[in-house]
Scaffold this active site. Sequence first.
Site, PDB file in Angstrom:
ATOM      1  N   HIS A  39       8.209  35.063  58.325  1.00 23.56           N
ATOM      2  CA  HIS A  39       8.638  36.429  58.013  1.00 23.56           C
ATOM      3  C   HIS A  39       9.706  36.845  59.032  1.00 23.56           C
ATOM      4  O   HIS A  39       9.655  36.455  60.197  1.00 23.56           O
ATOM      5  CB  HIS A  39       7.436  37.382  58.077  1.00 23.56           C
ATOM      6  CG  HIS A  39       7.763  38.737  57.544  1.00 23.56           C
ATOM      7  ND1 HIS A  39       8.406  39.691  58.313  1.00 23.56           N
ATOM      8  CD2 HIS A  39       7.582  39.293  56.323  1.00 23.56           C
ATOM      9  CE1 HIS A  39       8.589  40.765  57.572  1.00 23.56           C
ATOM     10  NE2 HIS A  39       8.109  40.558  56.366  1.00 23.56           N
TER      11      HIS A  39
ATOM     12  N   SER B 113      11.946  46.341  50.288  1.00 24.27           N
ATOM     13  CA  SER B 113      11.876  47.667  49.658  1.00 24.27           C
ATOM     14  C   SER B 113      11.560  47.615  48.165  1.00 24.27           C
ATOM     15  O   SER B 113      12.047  48.447  47.391  1.00 24.27           O
ATOM     16  CB  SER B 113      13.164  48.458  49.933  1.00 24.27           C
ATOM     17  OG  SER B 113      13.307  48.645  51.335  1.00 24.27           O
TER      18      SER B 113
ATOM     19  N   GLU C  50      10.130  39.394  60.683  1.00 26.10           N
ATOM     20  CA  GLU C  50       9.614  40.016  61.922  1.00 26.10           C
ATOM     21  C   GLU C  50       9.121  38.949  62.896  1.00 26.10           C
ATOM     22  O   GLU C  50       9.218  39.104  64.113  1.00 26.10           O
ATOM     23  CB  GLU C  50       8.514  41.031  61.567  1.00 26.10           C
ATOM     24  CG  GLU C  50       9.124  42.278  60.940  1.00 26.10           C
ATOM     25  CD  GLU C  50       8.261  42.983  59.919  1.00 26.10           C
ATOM     26  OE1 GLU C  50       7.035  42.783  59.905  1.00 26.10           O
ATOM     27  OE2 GLU C  50       8.830  43.738  59.100  1.00 26.10           O
TER      28      GLU C  50
ATOM     29  N   LYS D 148       1.075  43.779  57.011  1.00 24.44           N
ATOM     30  CA  LYS D 148       1.558  43.769  58.411  1.00 24.44           C
ATOM     31  C   LYS D 148       0.446  44.249  59.350  1.00 24.44           C
ATOM     32  O   LYS D 148      -0.729  44.014  59.072  1.00 24.44           O
ATOM     33  CB  LYS D 148       2.832  44.604  58.557  1.00 24.44           C
ATOM     34  CG  LYS D 148       3.879  44.237  57.516  1.00 24.44           C
ATOM     35  CD  LYS D 148       5.236  44.795  57.802  1.00 24.44           C
ATOM     36  CE  LYS D 148       6.139  44.528  56.613  1.00 24.44           C
ATOM     37  NZ  LYS D 148       7.544  44.799  56.894  1.00 24.44           N
TER      38      LYS D 148
ATOM     39  N   ASN E  26       2.131  42.297  51.806  1.00 25.47           N
ATOM     40  CA  ASN E  26       2.066  42.046  53.253  1.00 25.47           C
ATOM     41  C   ASN E  26       1.703  43.355  53.953  1.00 25.47           C
ATOM     42  O   ASN E  26       2.538  44.249  54.066  1.00 25.47           O
ATOM     43  CB  ASN E  26       3.436  41.526  53.716  1.00 25.47           C
ATOM     44  CG  ASN E  26       3.498  41.312  55.216  1.00 25.47           C
ATOM     45  OD1 ASN E  26       2.470  41.323  55.903  1.00 25.47           O
ATOM     46  ND2 ASN E  26       4.706  41.118  55.733  1.00 25.47           N
TER      47      ASN E  26
ATOM     48  N   GLU F  89      14.073  37.382  51.535  1.00 19.70           N
ATOM     49  CA  GLU F  89      13.961  38.762  52.004  1.00 19.70           C
ATOM     50  C   GLU F  89      15.149  39.100  52.901  1.00 19.70           C
ATOM     51  O   GLU F  89      15.138  38.770  54.096  1.00 19.70           O
ATOM     52  CB  GLU F  89      12.674  38.930  52.823  1.00 19.70           C
ATOM     53  CG  GLU F  89      11.412  38.611  52.070  1.00 19.70           C
ATOM     54  CD  GLU F  89      10.219  39.316  52.704  1.00 19.70           C
ATOM     55  OE1 GLU F  89       9.690  40.239  52.072  1.00 19.70           O
ATOM     56  OE2 GLU F  89       9.854  38.971  53.838  1.00 19.70           O
TER      57      GLU F  89
ATOM     58  N   GLY G  79      11.772  47.229  54.736  1.00 16.22           N
ATOM     59  CA  GLY G  79      11.292  48.479  55.335  1.00 16.22           C
ATOM     60  C   GLY G  79      12.346  49.566  55.471  1.00 16.22           C
ATOM     61  O   GLY G  79      12.144  50.552  56.167  1.00 16.22           O
TER      62      GLY G  79
END
Length: 259
Positions: free
Chosen positions: A95, A213, A97, A12, A10, A167, A173
């Site tokens: 996702h 991560s 985010e 992003k 991904n 996730e 991240g």
Amino acid sequence: MARKVCIGGNFKMNGDLATLTKLVSQFNECNFDVEAADVIIAPPALYIIPLLEHVKKGIKVAAQNAHQLASGAYTGEISLNQLKDVGLEWVVLGHSERRTLFHETDELVAEKTKAALKQNVKVIFCIGETLEEREANKTNEVVSRQVEALAKVIEENDWKDIVVAYEPVWAIGTGKVATPEQAQDTHKAIRDFLAKRVSQKVADETRIIYGGSVAAKNAKELCLCPDIDGALVGGASLKPEFADIITSAEEAYKTKARL
Ligand code: PEP
């Protein structure tokens, strides 16, 4: 039979045409076995078409999001019909985010997923708990709720086109990867939920991949866990290291296939 691994990258909202083209050239050099692994990269929407043209046949391209409706006055959005029109086979939906920064609810993510399947676009369906939820011992409750929203709106046969990406939000991240035990426990809980809520066949065949991560140094150990079928990779997918993650996941698949 071992489930084929799936490794997603991904990107992003990172990179530009020159750097992403160079990166994909490096991934094109990675000789993985397409019978053992699905490799899917998700670039920013603007670069989907040039990268579709540049990427080698064995690597698939995904969008990072899509709108659930076919067309209309939705400024800034891209529909699944349009993604399908340019030859896309995969989309990442839900996702964390998108869920947190853009307020996508469980129901909206489920609706988008249903719309993708209608267009024959396969889905990396992301779920996961926040740190607060984990600390309150609510991890299994949260991931079950997120999967339940989808189970409500799709048919048993639709699950073959879905890869669930677990996730944990606190691992995305942050460099704080879940331990293989933590990840395996939650993957097992998701699979048990699928068995109870959908069917044993769906539970046995659906790929559940881990994201948060993931790096070359931890990918193999994670992918060797019985219920972890690959990885969704953010930061490390922007580096040549992504090719090593593909190789590690493939090796884990081969080890599990021999067991
Ligand atoms: C992600 O964004 O899906 C992700 C897992 O990011 P990272 O690998 O950087 O934690």
